[in-house]
Design a protein around this motif. Structure first.
Motif, PDB file in Angstrom:
ATOM      1  N   LYS A 129      19.641 151.013 -82.009  1.00 33.98           N
ATOM      2  CA  LYS A 129      18.911 152.282 -81.975  1.00 33.98           C
ATOM      3  C   LYS A 129      19.006 152.941 -80.599  1.00 33.98           C
ATOM      4  O   LYS A 129      19.015 154.170 -80.476  1.00 33.98           O
ATOM      5  N   TRP A 130      19.058 152.110 -79.553  1.00 30.95           N
ATOM      6  CA  TRP A 130      19.053 152.625 -78.186  1.00 30.95           C
ATOM      7  C   TRP A 130      20.453 152.797 -77.608  1.00 30.95           C
ATOM      8  O   TRP A 130      20.600 153.159 -76.437  1.00 30.95           O
ATOM      9  N   LYS A 137      21.730 147.553 -68.982  1.00 30.46           N
ATOM     10  CA  LYS A 137      21.425 146.327 -69.720  1.00 30.46           C
ATOM     11  C   LYS A 137      20.116 145.704 -69.254  1.00 30.46           C
ATOM     12  O   LYS A 137      19.337 145.181 -70.061  1.00 30.46           O
ATOM     13  N   SER A 138      19.847 145.778 -67.948  1.00 25.35           N
ATOM     14  CA  SER A 138      18.621 145.174 -67.419  1.00 25.35           C
ATOM     15  C   SER A 138      17.378 145.879 -67.956  1.00 25.35           C
ATOM     16  O   SER A 138      16.347 145.245 -68.197  1.00 25.35           O
ATOM     17  N   VAL A 139      17.467 147.201 -68.152  1.00 26.21           N
ATOM     18  CA  VAL A 139      16.337 147.958 -68.696  1.00 26.21           C
ATOM     19  C   VAL A 139      16.088 147.551 -70.143  1.00 26.21           C
ATOM     20  O   VAL A 139      14.950 147.324 -70.560  1.00 26.21           O
ATOM     21  N   ILE A 140      17.157 147.435 -70.921  1.00 23.03           N
ATOM     22  CA  ILE A 140      17.025 147.037 -72.322  1.00 23.03           C
ATOM     23  C   ILE A 140      16.438 145.635 -72.428  1.00 23.03           C
ATOM     24  O   ILE A 140      15.545 145.380 -73.243  1.00 23.03           O
ATOM     25  N   ARG A 151       8.514 148.349 -79.665  1.00 20.69           N
ATOM     26  CA  ARG A 151       7.933 149.132 -80.762  1.00 20.69           C
ATOM     27  C   ARG A 151       7.507 150.519 -80.272  1.00 20.69           C
ATOM     28  O   ARG A 151       7.807 151.537 -80.912  1.00 20.69           O
ATOM     29  N   ILE A 152       6.807 150.568 -79.131  1.00 25.51           N
ATOM     30  CA  ILE A 152       6.345 151.844 -78.587  1.00 25.51           C
ATOM     31  C   ILE A 152       7.539 152.730 -78.236  1.00 25.51           C
ATOM     32  O   ILE A 152       7.553 153.936 -78.516  1.00 25.51           O
ATOM     33  N   MET A 153       8.548 152.127 -77.606  1.00 26.30           N
ATOM     34  CA  MET A 153       9.742 152.879 -77.219  1.00 26.30           C
ATOM     35  C   MET A 153      10.394 153.539 -78.422  1.00 26.30           C
ATOM     36  O   MET A 153      10.799 154.709 -78.386  1.00 26.30           O
ATOM     37  N   ALA A 169      11.494 154.442 -71.200  1.00 26.45           N
ATOM     38  CA  ALA A 169      12.145 153.142 -71.049  1.00 26.45           C
ATOM     39  C   ALA A 169      12.169 152.712 -69.583  1.00 26.45           C
ATOM     40  O   ALA A 169      11.856 151.554 -69.257  1.00 26.45           O
ATOM     41  N   HIS A 170      12.536 153.628 -68.707  1.00 29.16           N
ATOM     42  CA  HIS A 170      12.584 153.290 -67.282  1.00 29.16           C
ATOM     43  C   HIS A 170      11.187 153.045 -66.720  1.00 29.16           C
ATOM     44  O   HIS A 170      11.002 152.181 -65.848  1.00 29.16           O
TER      45      HIS A 170
END
Length: 320
Positions: A129-130, A137-140, A151-153, A169-170
């Motif tokens: 989805k993202w 990758k570190s953020v994911i 879920r919120i994202m 996300a950040h």
């Protein structure tokens, strides 16, 4: 497994254990050698170190002409070695037999489909989805470390689009990093569980940032307050005087005040003489009267002539 609700995944409290099977063979061999099973490892670090140790142990034995015994071994975190626990039989030696008290379990395609429909979204699906957000990758990985984050994202993404989702996300990733690095500092710690955060509030905060109504730095501050239980980011921004001025007439009025002030005369004279650096003083005075650079949209505060909207001829009219 955590996302599916099978386990809490808390290694410290023993929610998960690992068994590692290792066997080696000399280069060119057609079959692997005897295997050793290392039982009940309780951390990923233990898995890594036990596997490294056991691999080296078996290689050293083969290179010295010894034979590896098929066995169960344990791992000692204190000594960083594996030790023999018992010999390991082949499958036929276990004498497996049907248990008359356990009936056969037959899963039809319909039952399997029903179970699959009830399984929550798993990490791989979130990643898909993202995929269009171009997130590091570190953020994911930070987002996926907390199922509630994920879920919120996704709800933000579905409600407000990719741009808002990327900002949120950040923010979440930064909050998680801050929580981990400053866990003992009450002044910077944040509640990363965030079960009470309103998706609508996050969307509004992201859109306010996108429209440059608040700076990115102040947006992070408000985000942390939302994590702590605050509501209504616009009201928070107003209370903290964080909203940026977008009314050019309001800025122009402040500029006129600064140019008319006798204390600005020296700087105006310097600018007339070609000393552009003197603009810095006037910019500072404009920012001071507007209660700081946070009151200006990005770009305005770093471009003095854009803020003040004058050239040397205008200075002559207003400041001399």
């Amino acid at each position: 497994m955590v996302y599916a609700g099978v386990t809490y995944g808390d290694l410290y409290h023993g929610n998960m254990r690992f068994d590692v099977n290792i066997s080696v063979a000399k280069k060119g061999a057609t079959e692997l050698g005897k295997r050793a099973e290392i039982k009940n490892l309780n951390s990923f670090r233990s898995v890594e170190r036990a596997a490294e140790y056991e691999f080296k142990r078996q290689v050293d034995m083969l290179e010295s002409g010894e034979s590896v015994v098929q066995e169960t071994r344990g791992w000692s975190d204190d000594k960083q070695i594996t030790t023999s626990q018992r010999s390991k039989e082949d499958a036929q030696d276990y004498r497996y037999m049907p248990d008359a008290d356990i009936p056969p379990v037959v899963l039809t395609d319909e039952v399997i489909a029903q179970i699959q429909a009830e399984v929550p979204m798993l990490p791989g699906e979130y990643r898909e989805k993202w995929s269009g957000l171009n997130l590091d990758k570190s953020v994911i990985n930070s987002l996926l470390s907390n199922q509630n984050y994920a879920r919120i994202m996704l709800e933000v993404q579905e409600k407000s689009g990719d741009a808002s989702a990327k900002r949120v996300a950040h923010w979440f990733a930064s909050a998680l990093t801050a929580s981990g690095s400053d866990a003992d500092d009450d002044s910077t710690s944040v509640d990363v569980s965030a079960p009470h955060v309103s998706v609508d509030d996050l969307v509004e905060l992201a859109e306010m940032t996108e429209k440059a109504e608040i700076s990115s730095t102040n947006a992070k501050e408000l985000f942390n307050e939302l994590l702590a239980g605050a509501k209504d980011p616009r009201k928070l921004a107003e209370e903290k005087n964080l909203l940026q001025v977008s009314d050019e007439s309001a800025i122009a009025a402040i500029v006129d005040e600064v140019l008319s002030d006798l204390t600005s005369a020296a700087s105006i004279a310097d600018i007339k003489a070609g000393k552009d650096k003197a603009i810095g003083y006037l910019v500072g005075q404009v920012m001071k009267r507007s209660k700081g650079p946070s009151q200006f949209k990005p770009g305005a505060e770093i471009n003095p002539r854009k803020i003040i909207r004058f050239d040397t001829s205008e200075i002559g009219e207003n400041g001399s």
